[in-house]
Scaffold this motif. Structure first.
Motif, PDB file in Angstrom:
ATOM      1  N   THR A 167      40.133  -2.440   1.410  1.00 11.77           N
ATOM      2  CA  THR A 167      40.600  -3.828   1.410  1.00 11.77           C
ATOM      3  C   THR A 167      40.736  -4.361   2.826  1.00 11.77           C
ATOM      4  N   ASP A 168      41.242  -3.539   3.740  1.00 13.47           N
ATOM      5  CA  ASP A 168      41.383  -3.967   5.133  1.00 13.47           C
ATOM      6  C   ASP A 168      40.025  -4.171   5.794  1.00 13.47           C
ATOM      7  N   LEU A 169      39.089  -3.242   5.550  1.00 12.01           N
ATOM      8  CA  LEU A 169      37.786  -3.329   6.213  1.00 12.01           C
ATOM      9  C   LEU A 169      36.955  -4.487   5.680  1.00 12.01           C
ATOM     10  N   LYS A 170      37.206  -4.931   4.469  1.00 10.20           N
ATOM     11  CA  LYS A 170      36.482  -6.082   3.936  1.00 10.20           C
ATOM     12  C   LYS A 170      36.946  -7.392   4.564  1.00 10.20           C
ATOM     13  N   ARG A 171      38.162  -7.385   5.122  1.00 13.05           N
ATOM     14  CA  ARG A 171      38.714  -8.606   5.707  1.00 13.05           C
ATOM     15  C   ARG A 171      38.773  -8.568   7.229  1.00 13.05           C
ATOM     16  N   SER A 243      30.751  -5.031   4.178  1.00 11.12           N
ATOM     17  CA  SER A 243      29.663  -5.707   4.874  1.00 11.12           C
ATOM     18  C   SER A 243      29.470  -5.138   6.277  1.00 11.12           C
ATOM     19  N   LEU A 244      28.200  -5.003   6.667  1.00  9.56           N
ATOM     20  CA  LEU A 244      27.894  -4.525   8.009  1.00  9.56           C
ATOM     21  C   LEU A 244      28.220  -5.573   9.063  1.00  9.56           C
ATOM     22  N   GLU A 245      28.401  -6.824   8.663  1.00  4.56           N
ATOM     23  CA  GLU A 245      28.747  -7.870   9.612  1.00  4.56           C
ATOM     24  C   GLU A 245      30.131  -7.659  10.219  1.00  4.56           C
ATOM     25  N   ASN A 246      30.969  -6.863   9.551  1.00  8.37           N
ATOM     26  CA  ASN A 246      32.311  -6.603  10.070  1.00  8.37           C
ATOM     27  C   ASN A 246      32.326  -5.526  11.153  1.00  8.37           C
ATOM     28  N   ALA A 272      20.831  -3.365  13.564  1.00  9.73           N
ATOM     29  CA  ALA A 272      21.435  -3.777  12.292  1.00  9.73           C
ATOM     30  C   ALA A 272      22.620  -4.704  12.474  1.00  9.73           C
ATOM     31  N   CYS A 273      23.342  -4.578  13.605  1.00  6.69           N
ATOM     32  CA  CYS A 273      24.542  -5.389  13.857  1.00  6.69           C
ATOM     33  C   CYS A 273      24.406  -6.066  15.212  1.00  6.69           C
ATOM     34  N   PRO A 274      23.736  -7.226  15.274  1.00  2.00           N
ATOM     35  CA  PRO A 274      23.558  -7.913  16.573  1.00  2.00           C
ATOM     36  C   PRO A 274      24.902  -8.239  17.215  1.00  2.00           C
ATOM     37  N   GLY A 275      24.971  -8.026  18.519  1.00  2.16           N
ATOM     38  CA  GLY A 275      26.204  -8.291  19.248  1.00  2.16           C
ATOM     39  C   GLY A 275      27.200  -7.162  19.243  1.00  2.16           C
ATOM     40  N   ILE A 276      26.851  -6.015  18.659  1.00  2.00           N
ATOM     41  CA  ILE A 276      27.782  -4.883  18.586  1.00  2.00           C
ATOM     42  C   ILE A 276      27.993  -4.293  19.977  1.00  2.00           C
TER      43      ILE A 276
END
Length: 372
Positions: A167-171, A243-246, A272-276
């Motif tokens: 739940t935390d990682l989704k937000r 989501s990988l965007e997180n 896969a994660c631009p800006g990482i």
């Protein structure tokens, strides 16, 4: 008027008695026999209402008494003594003894897990609790040994913690840190840790996410390439719909598989994660710097540190004599540390300890030289 005319009109009809309607009276609401069930009928001011029978009746004292003595009302009025106030109605019921026992067992399992206590201790602890707390019904009912303890940790605590973490990682935005096991065994694993800001605690936390089996009994592919490691990490997040965007950061040691410029885990995360943000492990980097710096020193310095430790570690007699010299010289009674082969920067602590005990070491070895 003549008698003849009166005979033609016939006998006179008596006047009808005028009926009287009683309005509902508020005094009835305080009557001892009516106050629990009687209410005003909001649709008609000339009628009363019974909340037990869900019935409307005329607002008359006789009708109210007849209704209160009826069989239907008597049967439905019996549970009226169990009616509670509105505050009590919304109050949570107190847990039963069985629920209290379950809560106690879960708390015990959490305590054993948090402090990394051997599960075998629970076999003896569950027998100690009833004797230590003979007046506690909960302690008498606890039945949990190591097998049940393991099941509670895996199926209750572990599942709940993973759901809260998902739940935390989704937000929240988070970083990923991974590292492979270094032990030489038939099964190789990779640990995944996530780091994010926890709103509940108000600070950044690092929490265990998954332990991925790279190869072992169930896997026929025994490779540990960058593609395989990256796919295993991504699958662990995708299985929980994260989501990988997180993902905003990645950290690992500096080996080529993890941090190479091309065809590595970090390069795949960048795609896969631009800006990482990719960061090598600071401890690994400092270890490499310190190792290269130590190459400029004579090897005899490190040999001296190892020989001093080996001289005392193999003999209890020498350690006891060295302790007496420390007491005589009013020096802190500390042991000589071992230069570790795997622990980073261990030579710094070893050198500091030798310098702390240098005068005692000179005194000890001079005394041994005189004896010889």
């Amino acid at each position: 008027m003549s008698a003849r005319e009166s005979d033609d009109e016939g006998p006179s009809t008596p006047k009808k008695k005028r009926s009287y309607k009683q309005k509902f009276r508020n005094e009835w609401l305080h009557h001892e026999n009516f106050k629990k069930w009687l209410r005003r009928d909001m649709k008609d001011p000339y009628r009363a209402y019974c909340i037990f029978c869900d019935t409307s009746m005329i607002a008359d004292m006789g009708a109210l008494k007849r209704h209160s003595e009826g069989n239907k009302h008597v049967l439905k009025a019996k549970p009226s003594s169990s009616l509670t106030s509105i505050a009590t109605a919304f109050k949570k019921p107190s847990p039963s003894l069985d629920d209290k026992r379950k809560i106690a067992e879960i708390k015990l399992a959490a305590f054993m897990t948090e402090h990394k206590i051997s599960h075998r201790v629970m076999d003896h602890l569950v027998e100690l609790l009833p004797k230590a707390f003979p007046d506690s019904e909960i302690a008498q009912k606890i039945k949990m040994k190591r097998t049940k303890l393991r099941a509670v940790i895996n199926n209750v605590l572990g599942t709940t913690e993973q759901q809260d973490l998902c739940t935390d990682l989704k937000r929240q935005k988070f970083s990923v840190m991974i590292d492979e096991s270094t032990d030489i065994a038939a099964i190789k694993t990779m640990c995944v840790v996530v780091r994010y800001f926890c709103p509940a605690k108000g600070r950044i936390v690092s929490r265990f996410w998954d332990l991925i089996q790279i190869y072992g009994n169930d896997n026929t592919d025994h490779s540990s390439s960058a593609e395989r490691l990256f796919d295993a990490v991504l699958k662990s997040f995708q299985d929980h719909s994260i989501s990988l965007e997180n993902i905003i950061g990645f950290g690992s040691d500096g080996c080529n598989t993890m941090m190479g410029c091309n065809n590595s885990v970090s390069s795949r995360f960048r795609a896969a994660c631009p800006g990482i943000i990719v960061l090598k492990c600071v401890c690994h980097s400092l270890h490499l710097c310190a190792s290269d710096a130590c190459k400029q020193l004579p090897i005899e310095c490190e040999i001296l540190a190892r020989e001093i430790y080996n001289y005392f570690s193999a003999s209890s007699k020498r350690q006891s004599e060295f302790k007496e010299f420390q007491s005589f010289a009013n020096t802190d009674i500390h042991k000589i540390l071992k230069p570790s082969q795997t622990r980073w920067l261990s030579l710094a602590a070893v050198t500091d300890r030798i310098l702390e005990q240098w005068d005692v070491l000179l005194l000890y070895f001079n005394g041994k030289w005189l004896e010889d």
